[in-house]
Motif scaffolding. Structure first.
Motif, PDB file in Angstrom:
ATOM      1  N   ILE A  28       1.207  -1.158  -0.374  1.00  0.00           N
ATOM      2  CA  ILE A  28       0.318  -0.025  -0.103  1.00  0.00           C
ATOM      3  C   ILE A  28       1.132   1.126   0.405  1.00  0.00           C
ATOM      4  N   ILE A  29       0.932   1.769  -1.293  1.00  0.00           N
ATOM      5  CA  ILE A  29       1.458   3.358  -1.272  1.00  0.00           C
ATOM      6  C   ILE A  29       0.536   4.322  -0.056  1.00  0.00           C
ATOM      7  N   ALA A  30       0.863   4.903   0.971  1.00  0.00           N
ATOM      8  CA  ALA A  30       0.668   6.232   1.194  1.00  0.00           C
ATOM      9  C   ALA A  30       1.025   7.464   1.035  1.00  0.00           C
ATOM     10  N   SER A  31      -0.006   8.548   0.162  1.00  0.00           N
ATOM     11  CA  SER A  31       1.095   9.519  -0.583  1.00  0.00           C
ATOM     12  C   SER A  31      -0.210  10.782   0.409  1.00  0.00           C
ATOM     13  N   ASN A  32      -0.393  10.542   1.357  1.00  0.00           N
ATOM     14  CA  ASN A  32      -0.770  11.639   2.301  1.00  0.00           C
ATOM     15  C   ASN A  32      -1.853  11.104   3.532  1.00  0.00           C
ATOM     16  N   SER A  33      -1.953  12.268   4.581  1.00  0.00           N
ATOM     17  CA  SER A  33      -2.611  11.645   5.910  1.00  0.00           C
ATOM     18  C   SER A  33      -4.023  10.886   6.089  1.00  0.00           C
ATOM     19  N   ILE A  34      -4.708  11.016   4.871  1.00  0.00           N
ATOM     20  CA  ILE A  34      -6.284  10.156   5.030  1.00  0.00           C
ATOM     21  C   ILE A  34      -6.073   8.788   4.716  1.00  0.00           C
ATOM     22  N   ALA A  35      -4.891   8.603   3.646  1.00  0.00           N
ATOM     23  CA  ALA A  35      -4.350   7.715   2.671  1.00  0.00           C
ATOM     24  C   ALA A  35      -3.190   6.986   3.763  1.00  0.00           C
ATOM     25  N   PHE A  36      -2.498   7.440   4.298  1.00  0.00           N
ATOM     26  CA  PHE A  36      -1.852   6.380   6.129  1.00  0.00           C
ATOM     27  C   PHE A  36      -2.888   6.362   6.803  1.00  0.00           C
ATOM     28  N   GLN A  37      -4.004   7.119   7.414  1.00  0.00           N
ATOM     29  CA  GLN A  37      -4.732   6.444   7.992  1.00  0.00           C
ATOM     30  C   GLN A  37      -5.207   4.934   7.437  1.00  0.00           C
ATOM     31  N   SER A  38      -6.056   5.310   6.512  1.00  0.00           N
ATOM     32  CA  SER A  38      -6.552   4.481   5.684  1.00  0.00           C
ATOM     33  C   SER A  38      -6.040   2.897   6.109  1.00  0.00           C
TER      34      SER A  38
ATOM     35  N   GLY B 156       1.576  -8.812   7.397  1.00  0.00           N
ATOM     36  CA  GLY B 156       2.434  -9.360   6.023  1.00  0.00           C
ATOM     37  C   GLY B 156       2.402  -8.065   4.904  1.00  0.00           C
ATOM     38  N   ASP B 157       1.159  -6.947   5.086  1.00  0.00           N
ATOM     39  CA  ASP B 157       0.653  -5.950   4.490  1.00  0.00           C
ATOM     40  C   ASP B 157       2.327  -4.917   4.346  1.00  0.00           C
ATOM     41  N   ILE B 158       2.807  -4.374   3.945  1.00  0.00           N
ATOM     42  CA  ILE B 158       3.855  -3.371   3.632  1.00  0.00           C
ATOM     43  C   ILE B 158       3.148  -1.957   3.107  1.00  0.00           C
ATOM     44  N   ILE B 159       3.295  -1.203   3.616  1.00  0.00           N
ATOM     45  CA  ILE B 159       2.553   0.268   4.147  1.00  0.00           C
ATOM     46  C   ILE B 159       3.830   1.323   3.842  1.00  0.00           C
ATOM     47  N   GLN B 160       3.996   2.221   2.751  1.00  0.00           N
ATOM     48  CA  GLN B 160       4.833   2.696   1.795  1.00  0.00           C
ATOM     49  C   GLN B 160       4.537   4.259   2.113  1.00  0.00           C
ATOM     50  N   LEU B 161       5.907   4.660   2.448  1.00  0.00           N
ATOM     51  CA  LEU B 161       5.008   6.406   2.693  1.00  0.00           C
ATOM     52  C   LEU B 161       6.513   7.476   2.102  1.00  0.00           C
ATOM     53  N   GLN B 162       5.920   8.301   1.315  1.00  0.00           N
ATOM     54  CA  GLN B 162       6.675   9.297   0.553  1.00  0.00           C
ATOM     55  C   GLN B 162       7.369   9.669   1.415  1.00  0.00           C
ATOM     56  N   ALA B 163       8.551  10.078   1.196  1.00  0.00           N
ATOM     57  CA  ALA B 163      10.005  10.850   1.462  1.00  0.00           C
ATOM     58  C   ALA B 163       9.443  12.231   1.500  1.00  0.00           C
ATOM     59  N   GLY B 164       9.653  12.826   2.853  1.00  0.00           N
ATOM     60  CA  GLY B 164       8.887  14.561   2.444  1.00  0.00           C
ATOM     61  C   GLY B 164       7.948  14.626   2.294  1.00  0.00           C
ATOM     62  N   THR B 165       7.285  13.910   2.779  1.00  0.00           N
ATOM     63  CA  THR B 165       6.131  14.693   3.200  1.00  0.00           C
ATOM     64  C   THR B 165       5.147  14.626   4.546  1.00  0.00           C
ATOM     65  N   ILE B 166       4.576  15.130   5.218  1.00  0.00           N
ATOM     66  CA  ILE B 166       4.452  15.529   6.663  1.00  0.00           C
ATOM     67  C   ILE B 166       2.597  14.615   6.945  1.00  0.00           C
ATOM     68  N   TYR B 167       2.396  13.916   7.717  1.00  0.00           N
ATOM     69  CA  TYR B 167       1.487  13.156   7.733  1.00  0.00           C
ATOM     70  C   TYR B 167       0.742  13.502   8.890  1.00  0.00           C
ATOM     71  N   THR B 168      -0.054  13.892   9.356  1.00  0.00           N
ATOM     72  CA  THR B 168      -0.284  14.439  10.763  1.00  0.00           C
ATOM     73  C   THR B 168      -1.709  14.147  11.255  1.00  0.00           C
TER      74      THR B 168
END
Length: 87
Positions: A57-67, A75-87
């Motif tokens: 799962i690629i999370a590009s913003n805070s909403i996608a990350f929380q989801s 076993g799932d992998i959540i990829q966060l984008q470098a430089g993005t601020i997650y609040t």
């Protein structure tokens, strides 16, 4: 009433010998000697392996990350984008 004082004169040679004996005893005493732990004797190979199965799962913003956090399974992998601020 006269008071009497006794002055004990210790020769310099005796002072040096006494100091040497005291220092040699203290330096050989185990309190002052450092003991270090032994280094590892074996090497265990522990390579990183990605989990098998599961979603990527690629999370590009805070909403996608929380989801992604809410819906993730073992076993799932959540990829966060470098430089993005997650609040």
């Amino acid at each position: 009433m006269p008071s009497s004082f006794q002055i004990l004169i210790i020769p310099a040679r005796l002072k040096i010998t006494s100091l040497f004996l005291i220092l040699s005893f203290l330096s050989s005493h185990t309190i002052f000697s450092a003991t270090y732990p032994a280094l590892p004797q074996i090497f265990i190979q522990t390579p990183f392996e990605l989990p098998v199965g599961g979603q990527y799962i690629i999370a590009s913003n805070s909403i996608a990350f929380q989801s992604a956090l809410n819906s993730s399974q073992a076993g799932d992998i959540i990829q966060l984008q470098a430089g993005t601020i997650y609040t």
